[in-house]
Design a protein around this motif. Structure first.
Motif, mmCIF file in Angstrom:
data_model
loop_
_atom_site.group_PDB
_atom_site.id
_atom_site.type_symbol
_atom_site.label_atom_id
_atom_site.label_comp_id
_atom_site.label_asym_id
_atom_site.label_seq_id
_atom_site.Cartn_x
_atom_site.Cartn_y
_atom_site.Cartn_z
ATOM 1 N N GLY B 52 0.834 -1.214 0.000
ATOM 2 C CA GLY B 52 0.000 0.000 0.000
ATOM 3 C C GLY B 52 0.863 1.256 0.000
ATOM 4 N N GLN B 53 0.395 2.296 -0.671
ATOM 5 C CA GLN B 53 1.196 3.518 -0.800
ATOM 6 C C GLN B 53 0.979 4.421 0.414
ATOM 7 N N VAL B 54 2.090 4.737 1.073
ATOM 8 C CA VAL B 54 2.038 5.545 2.292
ATOM 9 C C VAL B 54 2.395 6.992 1.942
ATOM 10 N N THR B 55 1.578 7.917 2.395
ATOM 11 C CA THR B 55 1.889 9.340 2.232
ATOM 12 C C THR B 55 1.835 9.980 3.619
ATOM 13 N N ILE B 56 2.939 10.607 4.003
ATOM 14 C CA ILE B 56 3.021 11.213 5.336
ATOM 15 C C ILE B 56 3.031 12.731 5.197
ATOM 16 N N TYR B 57 2.183 13.372 5.986
ATOM 17 C CA TYR B 57 2.116 14.839 5.989
ATOM 18 C C TYR B 57 2.603 15.352 7.343
ATOM 19 N N ALA B 58 3.558 16.258 7.313
ATOM 20 C CA ALA B 58 4.101 16.840 8.547
ATOM 21 C C ALA B 58 3.124 17.888 9.091
ATOM 22 N N PRO B 59 3.211 18.176 10.397
ATOM 23 C CA PRO B 59 2.257 19.140 10.990
ATOM 24 C C PRO B 59 2.358 20.539 10.398
ATOM 25 N N ASP B 60 3.557 20.952 9.937
ATOM 26 C CA ASP B 60 3.710 22.329 9.452
ATOM 27 C C ASP B 60 3.193 22.522 8.027
ATOM 28 N N ASP B 61 2.971 21.432 7.291
ATOM 29 C CA ASP B 61 2.448 21.558 5.925
ATOM 30 C C ASP B 61 1.561 20.354 5.607
ATOM 31 N N PRO B 62 0.310 20.426 6.012
ATOM 32 C CA PRO B 62 -0.563 19.259 5.836
ATOM 33 C C PRO B 62 -1.048 19.026 4.405
ATOM 34 N N SER B 63 -0.598 19.887 3.465
ATOM 35 C CA SER B 63 -1.054 19.676 2.082
ATOM 36 C C SER B 63 0.036 19.103 1.188
ATOM 37 N N THR B 64 1.297 19.237 1.584
ATOM 38 C CA THR B 64 2.393 18.701 0.776
ATOM 39 C C THR B 64 2.962 17.451 1.454
ATOM 40 N N PRO B 65 3.067 16.349 0.718
ATOM 41 C CA PRO B 65 3.602 15.131 1.355
ATOM 42 C C PRO B 65 5.021 15.355 1.882
ATOM 43 N N TRP B 66 5.249 14.913 3.116
ATOM 44 C CA TRP B 66 6.582 14.997 3.733
ATOM 45 C C TRP B 66 7.423 13.800 3.282
ATOM 46 N N ARG B 67 6.761 12.686 3.112
ATOM 47 C CA ARG B 67 7.459 11.490 2.621
ATOM 48 C C ARG B 67 6.459 10.571 1.926
ATOM 49 N N LYS B 68 6.935 9.889 0.875
ATOM 50 C CA LYS B 68 6.106 8.899 0.184
ATOM 51 C C LYS B 68 6.836 7.567 0.235
ATOM 52 N N ALA B 69 6.131 6.515 0.546
ATOM 53 C CA ALA B 69 6.771 5.202 0.668
ATOM 54 C C ALA B 69 5.732 4.107 0.416
ATOM 55 N N LYS B 70 6.145 2.874 0.665
ATOM 56 C CA LYS B 70 5.210 1.755 0.493
ATOM 57 C C LYS B 70 5.266 0.849 1.712
ATOM 58 N N CYS B 71 4.140 0.259 2.053
ATOM 59 C CA CYS B 71 4.084 -0.699 3.159
ATOM 60 C C CYS B 71 4.807 -1.978 2.755
ATOM 61 N N ASP B 72 5.245 -2.743 3.751
ATOM 62 C CA ASP B 72 5.821 -4.045 3.435
ATOM 63 C C ASP B 72 4.687 -5.045 3.188
ATOM 64 N N GLU B 73 5.074 -6.313 3.020
ATOM 65 C CA GLU B 73 4.045 -7.306 2.662
ATOM 66 C C GLU B 73 3.039 -7.561 3.785
ATOM 67 N N ASN B 74 3.399 -7.114 4.999
ATOM 68 C CA ASN B 74 2.465 -7.264 6.122
ATOM 69 C C ASN B 74 1.667 -5.992 6.385
ATOM 70 N N GLY B 75 1.756 -5.052 5.445
ATOM 71 C CA GLY B 75 1.015 -3.795 5.605
ATOM 72 C C GLY B 75 1.632 -2.859 6.619
ATOM 73 N N LYS B 76 2.904 -3.095 6.978
ATOM 74 C CA LYS B 76 3.550 -2.273 8.011
ATOM 75 C C LYS B 76 4.496 -1.254 7.378
ATOM 76 N N TYR B 77 4.647 -0.132 8.075
ATOM 77 C CA TYR B 77 5.633 0.866 7.664
ATOM 78 C C TYR B 77 6.113 1.594 8.917
ATOM 79 N N ILE B 78 7.437 1.804 8.999
ATOM 80 C CA ILE B 78 8.022 2.470 10.164
ATOM 81 C C ILE B 78 8.691 3.766 9.709
ATOM 82 N N PHE B 79 8.448 4.839 10.441
ATOM 83 C CA PHE B 79 9.137 6.087 10.126
ATOM 84 C C PHE B 79 9.437 6.848 11.417
ATOM 85 N N ILE B 80 10.443 7.702 11.331
ATOM 86 C CA ILE B 80 10.812 8.531 12.481
ATOM 87 C C ILE B 80 10.396 9.959 12.176
#
Lengths: 218, 149
Positions: B52-80
């Motif tokens: 699944g395609q992950v799109t993360i929005y930071a608190p200071d700009d909720p309209s521009t993606p802060w990071r784009k990534a993909k979940c692993d095969e278990n639907g998990k994604y880790i970010f700092i």
């Protein structure tokens, strides 16, 4: 098939409410012209419960799992009551279980409710052959059940494919949408068979439920 | 002859005694502990949104993606999350027109607050569903009785 909140742009959600509003108005107008508009409420209410529960029956088909919709069956049995029934069922699914969404309620009602009305019209074509012909009832029951769902799935696919946002990997998203659409084909057949069995049963035990004695006031 | 041999041995010893400087090929690993956020995306049926395609929005700009990534095969994604951006982080996961968005409040000290997800237990779901179904049946009975009178 239930499009959740945050997937479609606001303009499409708004358009969905406009079409759903128009379809509800048209359906209620047709119901209001019946001799006794309340006559169909009990069966509409029971089938709304069936529609509400049907979405819990999941069938695992990669990449996701698909679930029964029964919009074709609702169209065949309820006629013009089908659209309000679908709308109310979707509302409760969204509010109680976040299945679908409130912002996409209009879109979901449109892509499931209007095919239900089309399924009703399709099933009425059996009268061209014969009302009591079992083969015609079976064939048109199957076509209405499978077609109701097929048209809905196709409409959802077109909506999703044409509104993939820029920040998403469009190729991957489209590939998974197509895969999910094809995954609904076995379910279409299943719903077609189920609808055919139900209408055959109703024709035998309670033919007036299939609109045999529908009366409209002048 | 002996002198020649001694000279060769001394030269060899000199080169061997020079410490090899290998800084150009060196590697160094350091580590530090950080707080990360792990999300798990599943369908209603419980199956993971693998890929699944992950799109993360930071608190200071909720309209521009802060990071784009993909979940692993278990639907998990880790970010700092960026420690300099405390606030509510919005994470959307999407696949084939299905998806959801979760809102995670992250404090200045990187403490993660309760997310906005509503997780019902199966018993709660059954009870809620039964209440709604009973409402529909009650409506049907109500209108049936009115017709019967």
């Amino acid at each position: 098939m239930h499009i959740p909140d945050g997937i479609l742009p606001a303009s499409v959600c708004l358009g969905g409410y406009v079409t759903a509003g128009a379809a509800t108005w048209y359906s209620l107008r047709k119901i209001g012209r019946k001799e006794d508009p309340r006559e169909g409420v009990p069966k509409a209410s029971l089938l709304t419960a069936a529609f509400f529960v049907a979405s819990w029956i999941h069938i695992p088909v990669p990449p996701a799992s698909v679930h029964l919709v029964l919009n074709g069956l609702l169209g065949v049995v309820l006629g013009y009551y089908a659209f309000p029934a679908v709308l109310i069922g979707l509302f409760f699914q969204a509010v109680m279980f976040q299945h679908g969404g409130l912002s996409t309620l209009g879109v979901n009602a449109t892509i499931m409710g209007i095919p239900a009305l089309l399924a009703y019209y399709l099933f009425q074509l059996r009268n061209v052959v014969s009302k009591n012909n079992r083969v015609a009832t079976t064939v048109f029951g199957f076509l209405a059940g499978a077609g109701g769902m097929g048209i809905g799935v196709f409409a959802a696919m077109v909506l999703l494919v044409t509104t993939v946002p820029a920040h998403v990997d469009a190729a991957a998203e489209r590939a998974s949408i197509y895969a999910l659409t094809f995954a609904h084909i076995p379910l279409m057949v299943l719903e077609g068979v189920f609808t055919a069995l139900v209408v055959l049963f109703l024709q035998r035990v309670k033919p007036d439920m299939l609109g045999e004695n529908d009366k409209t006031s002048a | 002859m002996k002198v020649k041999l001694l000279t060769t041995v001394l030269v060899l010893c000199f080169f061997l005694s020079v410490p090899a400087v290998a800084s150009a090929h060196g590697a160094k690993i350091s580590c530090e502990t950080k707080k990360a956020i792990e999300i798990t995306a599943t369908y209603d049926s419980g199956e993971p949104l693998s890929g699944g395609q992950v799109t993360i929005y930071a608190p200071d700009d909720p309209s521009t993606p802060w990071r784009k990534a993909k979940c692993d095969e278990n639907g998990k994604y880790i970010f700092i999350p960026d420690p300099s951006k405390p606030g509510t982080w919005d994470i959307q996961v999407r696949q084939a027109g299905h998806g959801d968005m979760i809102h995670i409040p992250v404090g200045e000290d990187m403490t993660v607050g309760a997310s906005g997800s509503t997780g019902y237990t199966p018993l709660q779901i059954i009870l809620m569903g039964a209440c709604v179904v009973w409402g529909f049946i009650g409506t049907a009975l109500f209108f049936s009785v009115r017709r019967g009178r």
